[in-house]
Design a protein around this motif. Structure first.
Motif, mmCIF file in Angstrom:
data_model
loop_
_atom_site.group_PDB
_atom_site.id
_atom_site.type_symbol
_atom_site.label_atom_id
_atom_site.label_comp_id
_atom_site.label_asym_id
_atom_site.label_seq_id
_atom_site.Cartn_x
_atom_site.Cartn_y
_atom_site.Cartn_z
ATOM 1 N N GLU A 8 0.828 -1.212 0.000
ATOM 2 C CA GLU A 8 0.000 0.000 0.000
ATOM 3 C C GLU A 8 0.863 1.264 0.000
ATOM 4 O O GLU A 8 0.583 2.219 -0.733
ATOM 5 C CB GLU A 8 -0.914 -0.015 1.219
ATOM 6 C CG GLU A 8 -1.912 1.113 1.264
ATOM 7 C CD GLU A 8 -2.834 0.995 2.454
ATOM 8 O OE1 GLU A 8 -2.816 1.910 3.310
ATOM 9 O OE2 GLU A 8 -3.569 -0.012 2.528
ATOM 10 N N LEU A 9 1.918 1.273 0.803
ATOM 11 C CA LEU A 9 2.823 2.424 0.834
ATOM 12 C C LEU A 9 3.491 2.639 -0.524
ATOM 13 O O LEU A 9 3.598 3.770 -0.997
ATOM 14 C CB LEU A 9 3.886 2.240 1.920
ATOM 15 C CG LEU A 9 3.424 2.417 3.355
ATOM 16 C CD1 LEU A 9 4.500 1.932 4.321
ATOM 17 C CD2 LEU A 9 3.069 3.866 3.624
ATOM 18 N N GLU A 11 2.393 1.744 -3.512
ATOM 19 C CA GLU A 11 1.413 2.212 -4.485
ATOM 20 C C GLU A 11 0.975 3.645 -4.215
ATOM 21 O O GLU A 11 0.774 4.417 -5.153
ATOM 22 C CB GLU A 11 0.213 1.276 -4.513
ATOM 23 C CG GLU A 11 0.545 -0.068 -5.117
ATOM 24 C CD GLU A 11 -0.615 -1.047 -5.122
ATOM 25 O OE1 GLU A 11 -1.687 -0.739 -4.554
ATOM 26 O OE2 GLU A 11 -0.444 -2.136 -5.703
ATOM 27 N N THR A 12 0.846 4.006 -2.955
ATOM 28 C CA THR A 12 0.445 5.370 -2.605
ATOM 29 C C THR A 12 1.547 6.361 -2.958
ATOM 30 O O THR A 12 1.284 7.427 -3.519
ATOM 31 C CB THR A 12 0.117 5.469 -1.103
ATOM 32 O OG1 THR A 12 -0.982 4.592 -0.823
ATOM 33 C CG2 THR A 12 -0.257 6.880 -0.710
ATOM 34 N N GLU A 13 2.773 6.010 -2.650
ATOM 35 C CA GLU A 13 3.895 6.932 -2.872
ATOM 36 C C GLU A 13 4.269 7.062 -4.349
ATOM 37 O O GLU A 13 4.564 8.152 -4.819
ATOM 38 C CB GLU A 13 5.119 6.482 -2.066
ATOM 39 C CG GLU A 13 6.271 7.440 -2.083
ATOM 40 C CD GLU A 13 5.956 8.773 -1.413
ATOM 41 O OE1 GLU A 13 6.413 9.816 -1.937
ATOM 42 O OE2 GLU A 13 5.265 8.790 -0.377
ATOM 43 N N SER A 16 0.557 2.833 -8.791
ATOM 44 C CA SER A 16 0.520 1.376 -8.971
ATOM 45 C C SER A 16 1.490 0.877 -10.037
ATOM 46 O O SER A 16 2.233 -0.071 -9.816
ATOM 47 C CB SER A 16 -0.898 0.925 -9.334
ATOM 48 O OG SER A 16 -1.768 1.189 -8.281
ATOM 49 N N ARG A 63 7.325 10.514 5.628
ATOM 50 C CA ARG A 63 6.521 9.443 5.014
ATOM 51 C C ARG A 63 7.219 8.085 5.084
ATOM 52 O O ARG A 63 6.724 7.110 4.523
ATOM 53 C CB ARG A 63 6.189 9.813 3.562
ATOM 54 C CG ARG A 63 5.267 11.014 3.498
ATOM 55 C CD ARG A 63 4.557 11.172 2.193
ATOM 56 N NE ARG A 63 5.387 11.273 1.013
ATOM 57 C CZ ARG A 63 5.720 12.416 0.410
ATOM 58 N NH1 ARG A 63 5.291 13.569 0.896
ATOM 59 N NH2 ARG A 63 6.456 12.401 -0.669
#
Length: 64
Positions: A8-9, A11-13, A16, A63
């Motif tokens: 998730e980290l 893909e968020t940063e 995808s 982050r």
């Protein structure tokens, strides 16, 4: 850190598509020349792998 959180980290940063490419293409000397996906599969802590991406790609410290 759980593998799902790591994914998730990433893909968020990075998005995808880019995250998928980075997991396969970016090699880390500190993980024996493995890419991120192979490092996690080899048993390295996903948190360590995440922090390595953060260092290499200049992710702001808040982050990490």
């Amino acid at each position: 850190m759980r593998l799902t959180e790591f994914t998730e980290l990433m893909e968020t940063e990075f998005g995808s598509t880019a995250a998928y490419s980075m997991l396969r293409d970016h090699v880390f000397p500190e993980f024996g020349g493995r890419n991120g996906a192979d490092a996690v599969d080899a048993g390295y802590d996903p948190k360590q792998v995440w922090q390595a991406y953060c260092r290499d790609f200049d992710v702001p410290r808040d982050r990490w």
